[in-house]
Design an enzyme around this catalytic site. Structure first.
Site, short mmCIF file in Angstrom:
data_model
loop_
_atom_site.label_atom_id
_atom_site.label_comp_id
_atom_site.label_asym_id
_atom_site.label_seq_id
_atom_site.Cartn_x
_atom_site.Cartn_y
_atom_site.Cartn_z
N ASP A 303 0.85 -1.18 0.00
CA ASP A 303 0.00 0.00 0.00
C ASP A 303 0.90 1.24 0.00
O ASP A 303 2.12 1.15 0.11
CB ASP A 303 -0.95 -0.01 1.20
N GLU A 498 -10.60 6.66 3.67
CA GLU A 498 -9.81 5.91 4.64
C GLU A 498 -9.14 6.80 5.67
O GLU A 498 -8.77 7.93 5.40
CB GLU A 498 -8.73 5.13 3.89
#
Length: 609
Positions: A303, A498
């Site tokens: 990520d 997020e």
């Protein structure tokens, strides 16, 4: 096959690779075998791998962000992939600009001696949502409510077509997480709270990649975030999933197993931990379980700055780089400090901390997907697909998806509305594309306002009503009186994504929304609440005051789909993909845990009983 411009043969100057030393083999006077599309992908990969220097290989494992790498650096450092983080777009943000940017970076990659094309990655999580004018579909939580895998496959195909016109060939989607705590800011990225729902909806991978990679509008799909990201303590986006392995396997692993069976091209590792160990450092789960047990043959990507958090301190060290690669991560998303990453990884190989077999294995996986995508033959954007962006067929598909995602939770004989009803519409989300689209729309966190073309829920209501019927609107509910047949309050959450979307406190409606509903109720007319949100909200105390409640989730740009259900042009068929809390202090609440919800998982009313 994907219609891209043909890549030409190797340049004559193959003797030296800048910053990489000599290539391993002279291809001779004719084209090298890896450039021959008639050979098998495996043979082409092995031929190319044998010609690559260490620096060639390190470059393939490196993914910078577009703002922090130049075309010249793409050529010099043999960069394997570039990404746009959320909201990172060319200026102006138009399909043409995206295609121009992609082609410029691709030309830079092809200027390297081995002419290895890049892949370009984006978070197209509900349509090609970074690009103004793209069709924005409902977020996954709404799609989970549809229980319609064929619809979701079609959405994947439409998204891929809109991406293909700009050249972008790698989608960091789908999120196949199992959301177990609605406080989590990514809850809307989940198809649902039980593993069967995300597993069922892996059909979106078939839509994105096509019957096989390399089709006319095929893009690489990514199953994320491996593994357990939806089960962290307190719904903390980068927190710790504290579960025994048996439960991790039963709840969080099945959607990845389903994705692998569908041939997903990439898997992205989660920021989160499992029982205290960061996933970016978990060799057992990445190498032994994902690549070994599940038989995943694609490549694993980190990520965004994900390796930075292995030791719990800002930035990344040589030890963290070695740990991540040895754990099984093949490509690393290092948006800004990518040169340092290359240096650290090179040192790790030279010092023996990272075996050369691990470097070759990562490159083998990455190059395989590039060959399968057809990038060596067709590296440039196929602009014939630009006409699909925001096209009428795609918007029609999105409208159907919106209608299918609506969940009717309460109805005291108010819905469906009659076309000639006198209607008063209010609420912050009634006439706002940004509000109804949520996060990951044009910008990372999303924002209110007319951020991209589309049809608001208010527009849809006006279209559905009889032309002679009165449809009035006031954002705060001011001006209503008792002459109206019904009032519709379109309220809910302000956009978020997020991390920033994690909610540790109150999960209820904000004061502005409650005051708007109160003004409508004071007029003495029936009140329909349309809730635009990325998760269930704490509304149990307010619900008795409302005559009807519809969970609209985050529908995207096609607000007519909401109106189709309100007016009965489509029957509400959506079913809750998550359990609806009775109060915020019940979180986490999930099917089968013994807690008494306001509405159980799978609940949803219809007009026909």
């Amino acid at each position: 096959m994907r219609s891209r411009l043909l890549a030409f043969g190797l340049p004559a100057a193959l003797a030296l690779v800048a910053h990489g030393g000599p290539v391993r083999a002279d291809p001779g006077p004719g084209p090298a075998p890896y450039l021959d599309p008639h050979l098998s992908v495996q043979d082409r990969v092995e031929d190319l791998l044998g010609r690559m220097s260490l620096d060639d290989k390190l470059g393939q494992m490196t993914q910078p962000e577009r703002r922090y790498v130049t075309p010249a650096e793409v050529t010099r450092y043999r960069i394997g992939s570039v990404l746009s983080s959320g909201g990172s777009a060319p200026d102006p943000n138009t399909p043409q600009s995206w295609a121009d940017m992609y082609d410029g970076l691709q030309r830079a990659a092809l200027a390297g001696p081995l002419r290895i094309p890049i892949m370009y990655g984006v978070d197209a999580v509900h349509g090609d949502n970074n690009m103004v004018g793209a069709t924005i579909f409902p977020h996954n939580i709404g799609l989970g409510a549809t229980r319609d895998p064929a619809l979701v496959r079609g959405i994947g195909a439409a998204t891929a077509a809109e991406m293909a016109g700009t050249g972008v060939d790698w989608d960091f989607a789908p999120c196949v997480c199992v959301a177990r705590n609605d406080r989590w800011g990514r809850t809307y990225e989940s198809f649902g709270e039980v593993p069967e729902l995300p597993s069922m909806m892996t059909t979106i991978i078939d839509g994105l990649q096509g019957d096989e990679l390399g089709g006319p509008t095929s893009v690489l799909a990514t199953a994320k975030h491996f593994v357990g990201d939806g089960g962290t303590e307190g719904g903390d986006d980068r927190g710790d999933t504290r579960l025994p392995e048996k439960e991790l396997r039963a709840v969080h692993l099945p959607p990845f197993r389903a994705a692998v069976k569908r041939g997903v091209g990439a898997v992205m590792v989660s920021y989160s931990s499992w029982n205290g160990l960061k996933m970016h450092h978990n060799r057992y789960l990445i190498t032994d379980v994902l690549k070994g047990e599940l038989g995943f043959t694609g490549f694993v990507v980190s990520d965004y700055n994900g390796i930075d958090e292995i030791d719990g301190r800002p930035g990344f060290t040589k030890d963290e780089v070695a740990a991540a690669i040895n754990a099984g991560i093949d490509m690393v998303m290092v948006p800004t400090e990518w040169r340092r990453f290359i240096d650290y990884l090179r040192d790790g190989v030279k010092d023996g901390d990272v075996p050369m077999s691990r470097i070759d294995g990562a490159n083998r996986r990455i190059l395989t997907k590039k060959f399968e995508l057809g990038l060596f033959e067709r590296p440039m954007a196929d602009r014939s697909h630009l006409k699909t962006i925001g096209s009428a067929p795609h918007r029609k598909l999105a409208r159907r998806a919106v209608a299918e995602s609506q969940v009717l939770l309460k109805n005291d004989d108010v819905l469906p509305l009659d076309e000639d009803d006198k209607v008063f519409v209010a609420g912050r989300s009634a006439d706002d594309i940004g509000m109804q689209s949520g996060g990951w729309t044009i910008t990372w966190q999303g924002r209110p306002g007319p951020i991209t073309p589309g049809t608001t829920i208010l527009d849809g209501i006006r279209e559905a009503a009889d032309p002679d019927a009165t449809v009035s609107y006031s954002k705060d509910g001011g001006g209503i009186d008792s002459s109206y047949d019904v009032a519709i309050a379109v309220v809910g959450e302000t956009p978020y994504a997020e991390y920033h979307g994690d909610k540790t406190g109150d999960l209820g409606l904000d004061d502005a929304d409650l005051k708007t509903i109160g003004r409508l109720r004071a007029a003495g007319v029936p009140v329909v609440v349309v809730l635009v949100s990325g998760r269930p909200l704490d509304i149990a105390a307010e619900l008795p005051k409302w005559d009807a409640l519809v969970a609209a989730w985050l529908p995207g740009t096609e607000g007519e789909g909401v109106a189709d259900v309100l007016y009965g042009d489509a029957d509400p068929r959506g079913r809750l993909p998550v359990t609806w809390m009775r109060s915020g202090d019940q979180e986490p609440i999930n099917e089968g845990d013994g807690k008494k919800p306001l509405f159980p998982f799978g609940y949803g009313l219809t007009y026909d009983g």
